[in-house]
Enzyme design. Structure first.
Site, short mmCIF file in Angstrom:
data_model
loop_
_atom_site.label_atom_id
_atom_site.label_comp_id
_atom_site.label_asym_id
_atom_site.label_seq_id
_atom_site.Cartn_x
_atom_site.Cartn_y
_atom_site.Cartn_z
N SER A 670 -46.52 -44.28 -36.06
CA SER A 670 -45.45 -43.52 -36.69
C SER A 670 -44.82 -42.53 -35.70
CB SER A 670 -45.98 -42.83 -37.95
OG SER A 670 -44.92 -42.34 -38.74
N ASP A 743 -41.78 -52.02 -44.09
CA ASP A 743 -41.99 -50.57 -43.95
C ASP A 743 -40.93 -49.81 -44.75
OD1 ASP A 743 -42.41 -47.97 -43.18
OD2 ASP A 743 -42.47 -48.39 -41.03
N HIS A 777 -45.70 -49.38 -44.01
CA HIS A 777 -45.86 -48.43 -42.90
C HIS A 777 -47.29 -48.45 -42.36
CE1 HIS A 777 -44.57 -45.15 -40.39
NE2 HIS A 777 -45.53 -44.37 -40.83
#
Length: 820
Positions: A670, A743, A777
């Site tokens: 991330s 995501d 994600h």
């Protein structure tokens, strides 16, 4: 999986083959790494209100790829399963449950449950019942376990709807019944879309500023709106403990509902049209009402309009009434906040929020309960004499908490805590709760003046958890107990009023967390659970907290793990560094230590730890603070401070004789992936990088990201300087990128990785992009996790462990594998 989704997976879901044409599809890493994925960790626990029963739920950490591949609708920021009216990809779900009696140690297994996913466990306030959801293919139902009969049964055959309310049921505080949101459209024909229903989708702005972050899975058409209403519609029901259900009011799009502490009223939030294609459902127009138990509206509290024009800023809010909640220490009194600054914290006013209250029978005008100088951050209730009110401000990250007297909340306030919310050293801990006479959850108060606090006890020596007794009358605390080396032990629940007996969770570097009863009066410790070590192959791993200093004087730290059997006389090791940048407004706060060297060494499949099995040293969470100095914003110095932090981490490992400076890899997920790309572009500290689920072009998130409040047009140079996409030509080390194709995270659209890879490929760089079918994600399917471990292992073999690595030949091939 149906044939259509299989075909889509085969054609569209591309994974880049690592090193040869022969290796296609999903791969499995070496055995020690693969074993980490299937390791059985300690279960998730839920303690009954009386502290007598510990419900232990076996975690479903990984799922099959087939489960991720089921049909999924994406509407208004929600992913849902149309077959059972439930949200998909909910993290807290379980596969089995057992109960353990705290005093006797008796264990009860609940074996009569149908095959399905267990979710949302909740104890009744009287600790006699444990409710939970069992979600199956076609519907989700409410189950109830009775402590007295030692039996579990389906409480109601009516299907639940958790599309808008993630937890679709709530106990009455008096434990006599449950309020649930039922799926009224279960079994009805699905809506169909065809060319006759297609119309132009038109949106028009009003000339009023309406900044919004980049959201995914929003409504895009009138058909989406119709589906949102069909799947979101629920019917509240009153379900008694014998399973009888009675409808409450009419079906609606219930965003939330909560029962008053006296179990007589319901605070209901219903979503209204028109909907928006720019923001998720949480910001749709909403009507807030108080209902009686038969569904009659006793009071309308607010009609909130669509909140698509909230002023820019993380502490900005919608105008009008907001943050509705029941006052926990009273029978039926609702409170809410109202902004006095137009919702914009940048407006200079004496008080940014007013707090109002309204009590049953809800006929009088609301009463001004309190004035709040900064933005209202919440209230914790004890009784009519004691409550804790908090406010905050983003500009300096300040958080304040006051002890107030609810009867006169604006007078005689006592400042309990004032600190940056990033300042772990000044965290006084959180209050311990109990059930009051109504069955509501309130702060535990003893003798009319004492509150018990438990906290992590962050310090320069690391986290040392504690139990304190706070005296409201003298505004002072007394330390009753603190964890002692070589263990990391923290309070879970109090078992008496004196703070002498309490349940703890205790662990060490080599012992995973288990439950204990600690008795201070008798100086005894009794073990309640015996969870085995989940990673026997990694038992010899050594752990060390490393402290060092950045060139601007900011003190940093990280945790160094060394492979089993390693001795410094053997020379240096290749190192994998895994990090995540954070923003601060204060150098001293940025330097704080927030871990304990005595915590259990989790290997876990998610981060860098499995690669210890390959003889690689791991430097986990080396701090990468980005600090605003002299009134500037942190991101004004992002690149310089990021590289400086990384260089300090590299230097300390080299000085300790652990690392060869030419054999260090950097990795992150991330915002950590964003960090990786920036470090490869703006330094030559690392041999290679691994970046997962990242964002690389900040112009694609023009209305802010992470802690950046300024929009692109206010800070174009900051957005450009921080975007590694703008500097891709400077990346001269190999970079592996991995991203889930589904995501939904704000700012990390899959397109971010696809465009970054295209840039690197076009510039002739060594890069590899792996797009994981059906993954979000974070990654959950067993096959995906094994493949990610394999990708990372192969990459490290090629670029970190192999001194004569040649550039990778990048080949694209389809993936059509399903199942486990």
């Amino acid at each position: 999986m149906n044939a259509f989704r299989l075909l889509v997976a085969f054609i569209c879901c591309v994974v880049l083959l690592p090193f040869s044409h022969a290796e296609q599809g999903y791969q499995t890493p070496s055995p020690d790494l693969a074993a980490v994925v299937d390791a059985k960790l300690a279960p998730t626990s839920y303690l009954s209100s009386d502290g007598q029963w510990l419900a232990l739920f076996e975690r479903r950490r990984v799922v099959s790829l087939d489960e991720l591949a089921i049909e999924e609708l994406k509407l208004a920021g929600i992913k849902l399963n149309p077959a059972n009216f439930s949200r998909t990809r909910v993290r807290a779900n379980f596969s089995a449950v057992e109960l353990k009696h705290v005093q006797s140690g008796t264990v009860i297994n609940i074996n009569n449950l149908p095959n399905g996913i267990i979710r949302s466990p909740k104890w009744s306030s009287n600790s006699k019942y444990l409710a939970f959801i069992v979600e199956q293919t076609n519907e989700a139902n409410l189950w109830l376990y009775s402590v007295e009969s030692k039996q579990a049964k389906m409480l109601s055959s009516a299907a639940l709807n958790s599309v808008l309310t993630a937890s679709p049921y709530q106990w009455l505080p008096d434990s006599t019944a449950i309020i649930a949101n039922l799926a009224v459209n279960v079994g009805k024909p699905r809506l169909e879309n065809n060319s006759q229903n297609v119309v132009p989708v038109i949106q028009q702005s009003t000339g009023e500023k309406a900044p919004a972050r980049t959201y995914q899975n929003l409504l895009t058409s009138p058909f989406d709106e119709a589906q949102f209403k069909f799947f979101g519609q629920g019917q509240l029901a009153y379900i008694t403990l014998d399973g009888k259900a009675q409808a409450i009011g009419s079906p609606a799009l219930f965003k939330s509902f909560s029962v008053s502490p006296d179990s007589t009223n319901i605070l209901v939030a219903g979503i209204n049209e028109p909907f928006s294609y720019q923001v998720p459902y949480s910001r749709f127009a909403t009507t807030w009402q108080i209902w009686g138990m038969r569904g009659f509206a006793l009071a309308e509290l607010a009609k909130q309009p669509l909140a698509d024009n909230i002023p820019q800023g993380y502490d900005s809010v919608r105008t009008g009434r907001r943050n509705f909640e029941w006052r926990a220490d009273q029978g039926a009194e609702v409170i809410w906040a109202e902004a006095q600054d137009g919702g914009d914290m940048k407006t200079d006013v004496p008080h940014h929020d007013y707090i109002y209250s309204l009590r049953a029978p809800f006929k009088r005008e609301p009463k001004l309960f309190a004035k709040v100088e900064r933005r209202y951050a919440g209230m914790e209730w004890a009784n009519n004499d004691i409550a804790m009110l908090s406010d905050w401000r983003f500009s300096d990250r300040q958080l304040r908490t006051y002890v107030i007297q609810p009867r006169n909340a604006d007078s005689n306030r006592v400042l309990f805590s004032e600190r940056s919310y990033n300042d772990a050293y000044k965290d006084p801990g959180s209050a311990i709760y109990e059930r009051n006479d109504l069955g509501a959850n309130v702060i535990k108060v003893v003798g009319g003046r004492y509150i018990y606090l438990r906290g992590n006890g962050a310090s320069e020596q690391g986290n040392i958890p504690f139990l304190d007794r706070y005296d409201v009358k003298t505004n002072s605390s007394k330390r009753l107990w603190q964890s002692q080396a070589p263990y990391y032990e923290r309070v879970r629940a109090l078992l008496d009023d004196e703070g002498e007996r309490f349940i703890t969770v205790r662990e060490s570097k080599t012992e995973q967390p288990n439950f204990f009863i600690r008795d201070l009066d008798n100086d005894s410790l009794t073990q309640l659970t015996q969870f085995e070590h989940p990673y026997p192959a990694f038992k010899g791993v050594t752990k060390e907290q490393v402290r060092y200093t950045r060139d601007d004087g900011v003190e940093l730290s990280g945790t160094l793990y060394l492979p089993p059997g390693y001795d410094k006389t053997q020379g240096t090791l290749p190192v994998l560094m895994w990090a995540y940048p954070l923003e601060y407004k204060d150098k001293a706060v940025a330097s704080q230590v927030r871990e304990s060297s005595y915590e259990f060494t989790y290997i876990g499949y998610w981060g860098p730890m499995p690669y210890l099995a390959k003889g690689i040293a791991v430097f986990d969470d080396p701090k990468m603070p980005i600090v605003g100095v002299d009134g500037s914003e942190p991101n004004d110095h992002f690149r310089k401070q990021l590289v400086s932090s990384a260089k300090a981490a590299v230097d300390v490992l080299v000085e300790k004789g652990i690392a060869d400076k030419d054999k260090i890899a950097i990795a992150g997920h991330s915002y950590g992936a964003f960090m990786v790309a920036n470090l490869l572009a703006h330094s030559d500290l690392f041999k290679t990088g691994i970046a997962r689920s990242g964002a690389y072009n900040r112009t694609l998130t023009p209305f802010g990201f992470q802690g950046e409040e300024r929009d692109f047009w206010q800070a174009q140079s900051v957005y450009a300087n921080m975007s590694p996409f703008f500097h891709a030509e400077k990346i001269n080390e190999p970079m592996l990128m991995i991203h889930g194709k589904e995501d939904p995270n704000s700012g990390t659209f899959p397109m971010q990785s696809e465009r970054m890879y295209a840039a690197l490929k076009g510039l002739g760089k060594d890069a590899r992009l792996v797009m994981l079918p059906y993954e979000a994600h974070g990654y959950r399917a067993r096959k995906s996790l094994l493949h990610v471990l394999w990708e990372q292992e192969q990459w490290l073999d090629k670029y970190l462990l192999n001194d004569t690595a040649e550039p990778v030949e990048v080949i694209t091939e389809p993936v059509a594998s399903t199942g486990q």
